[in-house]
Scaffold this active site. Sequence first.
Site, PDB file in Angstrom:
ATOM      1  N   GLU A  56      34.186  19.126  31.350  1.00  0.00           N
ATOM      2  CA  GLU A  56      32.947  19.879  31.513  1.00  0.00           C
ATOM      3  C   GLU A  56      33.321  21.349  31.367  1.00  0.00           C
ATOM      4  O   GLU A  56      34.265  21.809  32.023  1.00  0.00           O
ATOM      5  CB  GLU A  56      32.332  19.646  32.904  1.00  0.00           C
ATOM      6  CG  GLU A  56      31.026  20.407  33.055  1.00  0.00           C
ATOM      7  CD  GLU A  56      30.419  20.355  34.460  1.00  0.00           C
ATOM      8  OE1 GLU A  56      31.146  20.022  35.418  1.00  0.00           O
ATOM      9  OE2 GLU A  56      29.216  20.646  34.589  1.00  0.00           O
ATOM     10  N   ARG A  81      44.676  10.524  39.612  1.00  0.00           N
ATOM     11  CA  ARG A  81      44.844  11.873  39.117  1.00  0.00           C
ATOM     12  C   ARG A  81      46.119  12.502  39.653  1.00  0.00           C
ATOM     13  O   ARG A  81      46.764  11.979  40.563  1.00  0.00           O
ATOM     14  CB  ARG A  81      43.624  12.723  39.453  1.00  0.00           C
ATOM     15  CG  ARG A  81      43.044  12.480  40.822  1.00  0.00           C
ATOM     16  CD  ARG A  81      41.654  13.044  40.917  1.00  0.00           C
ATOM     17  NE  ARG A  81      41.683  14.492  40.802  1.00  0.00           N
ATOM     18  CZ  ARG A  81      40.599  15.229  40.676  1.00  0.00           C
ATOM     19  NH1 ARG A  81      39.411  14.655  40.623  1.00  0.00           N
ATOM     20  NH2 ARG A  81      40.684  16.533  40.593  1.00  0.00           N
ATOM     21  N   LYS A  90      38.964  22.834  41.528  1.00  0.00           N
ATOM     22  CA  LYS A  90      38.327  23.926  40.801  1.00  0.00           C
ATOM     23  C   LYS A  90      37.613  24.874  41.758  1.00  0.00           C
ATOM     24  O   LYS A  90      37.619  26.080  41.572  1.00  0.00           O
ATOM     25  CB  LYS A  90      37.299  23.336  39.828  1.00  0.00           C
ATOM     26  CG  LYS A  90      37.512  23.765  38.373  1.00  0.00           C
ATOM     27  CD  LYS A  90      36.479  23.133  37.477  1.00  0.00           C
ATOM     28  CE  LYS A  90      37.136  22.467  36.278  1.00  0.00           C
ATOM     29  NZ  LYS A  90      36.159  21.844  35.374  1.00  0.00           N
TER      30      LYS A  90
END
Length: 573
Positions: A36, A264, A274
Site C-alpha cells: 500500500e 513476517r 509503520k
Amino acid sequence: MGMETTAKKTNFIWDFIQQDLESGRYQSVHTRFPPEPNGYLHIGHCKALVTNFATAEHFGGLTNLRFDDTNPAKEETEFVDGIMEDIRWLGFDWKGGLFFASEYYPKCYEIAVDWIERGLAYVDELSAEEVRTYRGTLTAPGKNSPWRDRPVEESLRLFEEMKAGKHPEGSLILRMKIDMASPNMNMRDPAMYRILFKEHHRTGKTWCIYPMYDYAHPIGDALEGISHSLCSLEYEDHRPLYDWVVNHAQNMLPSAPRQIEFSRLNLTRTIMSKRYLRMLVEGGYVSGWDDPRMPTLCALRRRGYTPAAIRDFIDRIGVAKADSEVDLALLEHCVREDLGETVPRAMAVLKPLKVVLTNWPEDFRDELPMENHPAHPEMGGHTSVMTKELYIEQEDFMEVPARKYFRLFIGGEVRLKSAYIIKADSCDQDENGNVTCVYCTVDMDSRNGSEGAKRKVKGTLHWVSAAENLPVEARLYEPLLMEENAEVEQEDAEDASAPAASQKKDFLKRLNPESLEVCHGYMEKSLGDAKPGDTYQFLRMGYFCKDPDSTAQLAVFNRVVGLKDSFKKAVKA
RNA sequence: UGGGGUAUCGCCAAGCGGUAAGGCACGGGACUUUGACUCCCGCAUUCGUAGGUUCAAAUCCUGCUACCCCAGCCA
C-alpha cells in the site's frame, strides 16, 4: 548412499506450489508484491518482497508489482515513487507488470452490481457503531442487519446513488451477505464498499466509493492471473473470505489464485511498525525516513547496506509459519561478509590523539604504499604520507597497559600499519589527567617492506598524518531500541502495576539515547575523492559509507557496521 | 469463553516413522603489518508437556500447556 552435491533449499510454500504444479491445479507460477503506498518500505517488507519474487523466479514465473491503493485517505504518489525506487535498488524487476488496484475499480463495481442482483450483497444503513454491535463478539454470534433482506432493486438504486455522490460519508456501506453467525469474524457480512469523498492519487475525483481490501485484493489477484498470492500470517483468517470472493465472482474472473501465508520478519532492537516509525519521524526522534538508524530501505541504503547483503539476509532467515524475532547480529554479519570482500581499505582516526615522533627528521615526509585490499591485489593501492606528527586513536594508547592490552603504552612498541615501528617514551596530560600528546621514537630501520620491518610486534595501529590529512565527521550508530529488559528500572517502579502488554508497546521508553554518536577526526588524503555512497573499510574501525550531507569542506561518513571485536568482549568479561 | 495458527540449541531453521542438517551467536585454538578476515575444534542422548500406538516416534494418535492473530466503513 551418495551425498547430494547441492543441498536443495526449499520451504513449505515451494512444496505447496510443487504439488499444485504436479496436480495440474496450476500450469505456471505468477506472484505479486502488493504494497500500500502509504509509507516507505522497510526491512520487514523485504521478506514479502523477496519471497514473492524469488518464488516466481524459482518456478520460472513472473512477479507483478501492484500498489494496493484502495484507501485514498492514506496514500500518496510520493510513496509509490519511493517504493519503486527501493525495489529497483534491491535489484528486482516486476517483469509481470506494474499495476494499481485502482485500475480495477470499474471491474469491482461491475461485480458488486452483479452480486447485488444475485442477492450476494446489500446496502446497509446501519451506522458504524451499530454495525459493530450487530457483529457480535469473539464468542457471541452476530445478528442480521435489518437491511440485510431489503429488495434487490433498493440496494441497486442505493448503490448507484452512493457512487453518484448522493449520500454522505458513513451513511451507507455495501456488504457481502455471508453469515453473521460465523465463528470467523471476517465472514460476518464484511464491508465491500464505503463512501469516501477523498481525492485519489490516481483516479482523482472519479470515485467517491472505494472497495475494501478483502474485496478488491482477490479480484486484483485473479484479474492479473496470479497463481499464488503470498502474504503474511495475519491474513490466514481472511483466506475463507478470499476464496469466497473468488468463487462467487468466478463467472467474471479469468482465474482462481491460491493464498498462502507465512510469518513476517521481526528483528531484535528494531521498530518494524509503520505507525511507530511515523512517530519517530514526526516527533523529531530521527532526522527523517532516511535517517540511517531507521529500518527503511532508503535509510539502509544511505547507511551503506548493500542489496546483496539484504538479499542474503532474507535468504538465510528462511520462510516458515512460526512467529520469530531474528537477531540483528545476522543482518550485520551479512553486510560485513559482503563489504569485507568488495570494499577498499583506508585509514581514518575518529577520536584523535596526537603523537610526535621525536627522532623523525623535521621536514621529512615519507610516502608509504598501502594495499586497498589485503586479499585482492587487483584492487590496487594508494599512498599514505608519514610525517613527524600524526594522530592515532585515543583508545590505542594507555600510559600503563591493562591486562592483555597490546596497543601503545609507555615503554611499549607498536607497528603503524604499512609504516614504521614506534615506541612510546612519554606523554602530556591536561589538568583532568587526559592524555593530550604522546612522544615516541621511531625505529627508522623498520620501514614497511625493509629488512628491519621483519620483527615480531604484537600490535598494529592505524594512523593519519597530522600535517597532511582531511577532516572527517563520522556518525556512529547503535540500534534505536535498547536491549530488551535493559535499564528501565525507574519506569518499572512507577509502572509496576501496568500490564506487560502495554509496556511492550511503549517503545518510546525503550528508545536508545545513544543511538547516534558523532565524531570529528581525520582521514588520509586519498579518501578525498570519495563520492557520496562510496564505502570503505576504515582500518580497525568498521565499514563507512560517505553520506550526501558531505560538503566540499567536510566529508561525512556513516558507519554501516563495526568490525567484530574480540578485544572489547574480552575486556567486558 | 468462539475461530484460525505456531511450538526442534541463546536467535533463525531443516526434518514428513528408521534413530537430531545448516547459518548466526557463543567458547577454545592456529594464522595475522586490521585484536578483522581465513582456518580448525566444540556447542540439543534431545525435539512445549503427559500419556498411547510401534521392533523403532521430533515425525502417527489422545489429553494438556504456552504464545500469536481476528470483534476497521485500515491494509
